[in-house]
Design an enzyme around this catalytic site. Sequence first.
Site, mmCIF file in Angstrom:
data_model
loop_
_atom_site.group_PDB
_atom_site.id
_atom_site.type_symbol
_atom_site.label_atom_id
_atom_site.label_comp_id
_atom_site.label_asym_id
_atom_site.label_seq_id
_atom_site.Cartn_x
_atom_site.Cartn_y
_atom_site.Cartn_z
ATOM 1 N N ARG A 37 1.012 -1.283 0.018
ATOM 2 C CA ARG A 37 0.085 0.013 -0.236
ATOM 3 C C ARG A 37 0.723 1.370 -0.007
ATOM 4 O O ARG A 37 1.899 1.239 0.556
ATOM 5 C CB ARG A 37 -0.861 0.054 1.332
ATOM 6 C CG ARG A 37 -1.947 -1.203 1.166
ATOM 7 C CD ARG A 37 -2.712 -1.186 2.835
ATOM 8 N NE ARG A 37 -3.720 -2.109 2.555
ATOM 9 C CZ ARG A 37 -3.279 -3.324 3.527
ATOM 10 N NH1 ARG A 37 -2.244 -3.541 3.987
ATOM 11 N NH2 ARG A 37 -4.171 -4.238 3.448
ATOM 12 N N HIS A 83 -4.408 -9.160 3.679
ATOM 13 C CA HIS A 83 -5.936 -9.285 3.737
ATOM 14 C C HIS A 83 -6.332 -10.054 5.208
ATOM 15 O O HIS A 83 -5.941 -11.132 5.270
ATOM 16 C CB HIS A 83 -6.709 -9.695 2.771
ATOM 17 C CG HIS A 83 -6.671 -8.896 1.384
ATOM 18 N ND1 HIS A 83 -6.841 -9.217 0.097
ATOM 19 C CD2 HIS A 83 -6.414 -7.627 1.348
ATOM 20 C CE1 HIS A 83 -6.598 -8.246 -0.660
ATOM 21 N NE2 HIS A 83 -6.427 -7.127 0.108
ATOM 22 N N LYS A 87 -2.576 -2.247 7.779
ATOM 23 C CA LYS A 87 -3.678 -2.008 8.417
ATOM 24 C C LYS A 87 -3.712 -2.400 9.917
ATOM 25 O O LYS A 87 -3.399 -3.546 10.245
ATOM 26 C CB LYS A 87 -5.113 -2.365 7.698
ATOM 27 C CG LYS A 87 -5.217 -1.362 6.326
ATOM 28 C CD LYS A 87 -6.179 -1.646 5.884
ATOM 29 C CE LYS A 87 -6.935 -1.112 4.424
ATOM 30 N NZ LYS A 87 -8.232 -1.115 3.867
ATOM 31 N N TYR A 145 -9.807 -11.036 -7.100
ATOM 32 C CA TYR A 145 -8.554 -11.064 -8.163
ATOM 33 C C TYR A 145 -8.737 -12.395 -8.884
ATOM 34 O O TYR A 145 -8.529 -12.405 -10.015
ATOM 35 C CB TYR A 145 -7.533 -11.059 -7.501
ATOM 36 C CG TYR A 145 -7.125 -9.732 -6.951
ATOM 37 C CD1 TYR A 145 -7.095 -8.391 -7.491
ATOM 38 C CD2 TYR A 145 -6.833 -9.679 -5.499
ATOM 39 C CE1 TYR A 145 -6.741 -7.401 -6.787
ATOM 40 C CE2 TYR A 145 -6.760 -8.385 -4.773
ATOM 41 C CZ TYR A 145 -6.648 -7.069 -5.546
ATOM 42 O OH TYR A 145 -6.544 -6.155 -4.837
ATOM 43 N N ARG A 194 -1.095 -2.214 -6.905
ATOM 44 C CA ARG A 194 -1.270 -3.500 -5.818
ATOM 45 C C ARG A 194 -2.305 -4.543 -6.628
ATOM 46 O O ARG A 194 -1.974 -5.697 -6.410
ATOM 47 C CB ARG A 194 -1.690 -2.802 -4.438
ATOM 48 C CG ARG A 194 -1.777 -3.612 -3.451
ATOM 49 C CD ARG A 194 -2.062 -3.017 -2.037
ATOM 50 N NE ARG A 194 -2.969 -3.827 -1.131
ATOM 51 C CZ ARG A 194 -2.483 -4.413 -0.263
ATOM 52 N NH1 ARG A 194 -1.293 -4.599 -0.167
ATOM 53 N NH2 ARG A 194 -3.380 -4.989 0.596
ATOM 54 N N HIS A 210 -2.860 2.080 -5.691
ATOM 55 C CA HIS A 210 -3.481 1.040 -5.359
ATOM 56 C C HIS A 210 -3.803 0.067 -6.160
ATOM 57 O O HIS A 210 -3.703 -1.257 -6.095
ATOM 58 C CB HIS A 210 -4.766 1.290 -4.447
ATOM 59 C CG HIS A 210 -5.363 0.129 -3.438
ATOM 60 N ND1 HIS A 210 -4.598 0.104 -2.249
ATOM 61 C CD2 HIS A 210 -6.163 -0.628 -3.617
ATOM 62 C CE1 HIS A 210 -5.272 -1.031 -1.634
ATOM 63 N NE2 HIS A 210 -6.419 -1.603 -2.348
#
Length: 305
Positions: free
Chosen positions: A159, A277, A183, A286, A254, A251
Amino acid sequence: MNLPDSVPYLDQFCDHLAHERRLSEYTVRNYRAAVVNFVSELIAVGKWKGDFASVSAIQVRSFLIEAGRSKARRTLHNQVSGLRAFYLYLRKQGLVENNPFTGLTLPKLDKPLPKFLTESQMRALLNAPILLWKDGKLGEFEAFRDSLILELLYGGGLRVSELCGLNHGQIDLGQGVARVHGKGRKQRLCPLGPVAVQCLKFFVQRFELEAALNAPVVCKRSGQRMEPRQVQKLLKTHLAAAELPLDMTPHKLRHSFATHLLDEGADLRAVQELLGHANLSTTQIYTHVSIARLKEAHKQAHPRA
């Protein structure tokens, strides 16, 4: 909009998000804005009584109906997430008995497939900074720094906030991995790839940069840390130089990272771990990208399509 002079418990809530839940500055800012906006709307219609315990489910539904007329669905979902979190905090503190945002039915979100660059487009983007330098359109420092930025974003699937926060002490050059703070301040190991590692070594040596443990990996000429907005801006320069869509963002690099891994047969759970994630369902989008591309190729090439 009628802005409240002060919102009860909001500062404490934001401190809780930042220091206990360890949410990003961006998320804390958005959750604060959601609460302020909600109180402002209640003030505007004469329904604010100075406390959150008196807010009813009917008032909340009215607020959502009005907000739905002017706000995008995703914006509305994000605001409700902030307000639900706020009321959850108030309940845990014993300040309210009920959460009027519980059980609400919100408009369904569209789930567009993430945009990404093809492998050939990605190569063109990665080559852009050095080509601009050779053409005399970019300084040498900026060219090699920007190359490093692009290689790290794409090679590590970082990120932009993770990239800008990355210090030399988080990178093991021998192993070619970075320990990234993602995150919720969760840590994960990101393989960077040999090209990105070589770019980093060359950049530090060529410009005799400070490589102390707490020194930023990507920096300005002054040695100061790069900001995400600066990375977003320089990306536009290189997209234009490579004649690629200007709506691409860090992003979406990514997205390209994840899509190309899956296209080459990477395990979905491995990609989930690489991206950081929390839920596999987030990563599964994806696979839909790859399936959509296969279906399009079949449609264009198969005689029975």
